[in-house]
Design a protein around this motif. Structure first.
Motif, PDB file in Angstrom:
ATOM      1  N   ARG A 242     -16.501   6.357   4.569  1.00 57.40           N
ATOM      2  CA  ARG A 242     -15.852   7.686   3.754  1.00 57.40           C
ATOM      3  C   ARG A 242     -14.621   7.395   2.950  1.00 57.40           C
ATOM      4  N   ARG A 243     -13.832   6.481   3.501  1.00 54.86           N
ATOM      5  CA  ARG A 243     -12.466   6.244   2.724  1.00 54.86           C
ATOM      6  C   ARG A 243     -12.581   5.426   1.573  1.00 54.86           C
TER       7      ARG A 243
ATOM      8  N   GLY B 147      -8.130   3.677   3.684  1.00 51.88           N
ATOM      9  CA  GLY B 147      -9.349   2.889   3.944  1.00 51.88           C
ATOM     10  C   GLY B 147      -8.865   1.373   3.867  1.00 51.88           C
ATOM     11  N   MET B 148      -7.963   0.876   2.612  1.00 51.39           N
ATOM     12  CA  MET B 148      -7.520  -0.361   2.506  1.00 51.39           C
ATOM     13  C   MET B 148      -6.795  -0.719   3.797  1.00 51.39           C
TER      14      MET B 148
ATOM     15  N   ARG C 264      -4.581  -3.705   8.499  1.00 51.02           N
ATOM     16  CA  ARG C 264      -4.006  -3.715   9.802  1.00 51.02           C
ATOM     17  C   ARG C 264      -4.427  -4.783  10.770  1.00 51.02           C
ATOM     18  N   GLU C 265      -5.978  -5.158  10.884  1.00 53.22           N
ATOM     19  CA  GLU C 265      -6.409  -5.901  11.364  1.00 53.22           C
ATOM     20  C   GLU C 265      -7.823  -6.415  10.824  1.00 53.22           C
TER      21      GLU C 265
ATOM     22  N   LEU D  96       0.766  -1.441  -0.186  1.00 52.91           N
ATOM     23  CA  LEU D  96       0.059  -0.049  -0.001  1.00 52.91           C
ATOM     24  C   LEU D  96       0.914   1.228   0.018  1.00 52.91           C
ATOM     25  N   GLU D  97       1.882   1.269   0.763  1.00 50.91           N
ATOM     26  CA  GLU D  97       3.003   2.343   0.607  1.00 50.91           C
ATOM     27  C   GLU D  97       3.434   2.657  -0.845  1.00 50.91           C
ATOM     28  N   ALA D  98       3.946   1.573  -1.353  1.00 52.23           N
ATOM     29  CA  ALA D  98       4.247   1.626  -2.850  1.00 52.23           C
ATOM     30  C   ALA D  98       3.315   2.341  -3.721  1.00 52.23           C
ATOM     31  N   TRP D  99       1.568   1.991  -3.529  1.00 48.48           N
ATOM     32  CA  TRP D  99       0.809   2.776  -4.172  1.00 48.48           C
ATOM     33  C   TRP D  99       0.594   4.211  -3.833  1.00 48.48           C
TER      34      TRP D  99
END
Length: 290
Positions: A138-139, A116-117, A122-123, A73-76
Motif C-alpha cells: 500500500r505504501r 514505505g521506503m 530500517r531492516e 528520508l526525514e529530509a524528504w
C-alpha cells in the motif's frame, strides 16, 4: 549510490522540468510508455512523481547505514512539507509545485511512499506477515497509484480502488521478477503465510529460494497477482473517458510480464525477465492510441 538531498540540490543546473524528465528518461522505466500518453502538464506531473519515488527508493536501496538513510528520508519529509507550504527547494519538488495545486495531489500519499521506503531502510525485510506485506504494498505502490490517478485526472471511489489494486498487482510482479536480486541483499518480500503452507523455514532468503517446494509458493503469489490484475481490468471498464488510458497500458504491460514470469516458472531461467520492446509498442497501439 544514492546522493544526499543536499548534494542533489547542489549539482543540478537544469530547470526543474528538465531535471525530472532527464531522470525519468535515464531510468528507462516501463512507466515511461504510459506517461507519454498524457497531455504535457499531466506528463510533467507524472515525471515529478516518478522522480520523487525514484529518489527515495535509491536511498532505501543504497549502501548507507540505517541512521543515514533515515536522516535522508526525514529530509524528504521536510521537502514534502515545504512543497505543500509553497516553498520547495529541491528541483524534483519544484517541478511538482504547480501540479500539486492543479491536480490536487494528496500530501499524505507522498508521505506514505517515504514511510514505505523507511520500512526497507530500517531492516532487510524477510518473509513479512501478511499484514506487513499488505501495508508495504500500500505504501510503496498503492500510494504511487493514488498520486498517479490524480495526475491522470481520474477521480472517485473506482479510480481510488484501482490505484491500490493495480499498485499491489504491479508490486507483486516486481517482487517475483526480482527474487534473486533481493535475496542477494538479504531481502525476501514473500508473505510468511505462503511459506508456512509449504513448510518452508523463512530465516534465510537464499535458502528459501533453493527449497524444492518454493515453486509452489512462486505460483501461489503469482496467482494472487493475476486476481488483482483482473480486478483492475474490471475497475477500468467501469470508468468512463480516457483519463485511465495510461493506467490500462501499464496494467497490460505488467500483465504480460507476469505471464512470462509464471510461464518460466521457478527457478527463473532468464537473468531478468522482460517484455520485449516490440510487444510494448503493440500494446501502446492497442491500449494507448485506439
Amino acid at each position: 549510490m544514492a546522493e544526499s538531498l543536499e548534494l542533489q540540490q547542489a549539482v543540478t543546473k537544469d530547470e526543474p522540468d528538465d531535471y525530472v524528465r532527464h531522470l525519468v528518461e535515464k531510468a528507462g522505466s516501463s512507466f515511461l510508455w504510459g506517461m507519454r500518453l498524457l497531455p504535457p502538464s499531466r506528463r510533467r506531473a507524472m515525471y515529478g512523481i516518478y522522480a520523487f519515488c525514484r529518489a527515495v527508493d535509491d536511498i532505501a536501496d543504497g549502501p548507507d547505514e540505517e541512521p543515514q538513510k533515515r536522516a535522508q528520508l526525514e529530509a524528504w519529509r521536510r521537502e514534502v512539507d515545504q512543497l505543500f507550504a509553497g516553498t520547495p527547494t529541491h528541483p524534483i519538488m519544484r517541478a511538482l509545485q504547480q501540479a500539486t495545486g492543479s491536480f490536487d495531489l494528496p500530501k499524505a500519499e507522498f508521505l506514505a511512499v517515504i514511510d514505505g521506503m523507511e520500512m526497507d531502510a530500517r531492516e532487510a525485510i524477510c518473509a513479512p506477515s501478511r499484514d506487513d506485506f499488505t501495508l508495504y504494498c500500500r505504501r510503496v505502490a498503492g500510494a504511487v497509484g493514488l498520486l498517479s490517478v490524480h495526475a491522470f485526472g481520474a477521480r472517485g471511489p473506482v479510480a481510488e480502488e484501482l490505484a491500490v489494486v493495480q499498485g499491489e498487482a504491479l508490486q507483486i510482479t516486481n517482487i517475483l521478477r526480482d527474487l534473486k536480486e533481493d535475496a542477494a541483499i538479504g531481502r525476501l518480500y514473500i508473505p510468511k503465510d505462503l511459506l508456512e503452507l509449504q513448510g518452508i523455514p523463512s530465516s534465510d532468503p537464499r535458502s528459501v529460494l533453493e527449497h524444492p517446494d518454493f515453486a509452489a509458493v512462486h505460483t501461489a503469489l503469482g496467482a494472487e497477482a493475476q486476481v488483482l490484475v483482473e480486478r483492475a481490468r474490471s475497475l477500468i471498464q467501469q470508468s468512463e473517458g480516457s483519463s485511465l488510458r495510461p493506467a490500462r497500458l501499464m496494467l497490460e504491460i505488467y500483465s504480460r510480464l507476469l505471464d512470462r514470469i509464471l510461464a518460466t516458472g521457478w527457478p527463473h531461467k532468464e537473468t531478468r525477465i522482460t517484455v520485449p520492446r516490440a510487444e510494448k509498442l503493440w500494446l501502446v497501439l492497442r491500449y494507448g492510441l485506439i
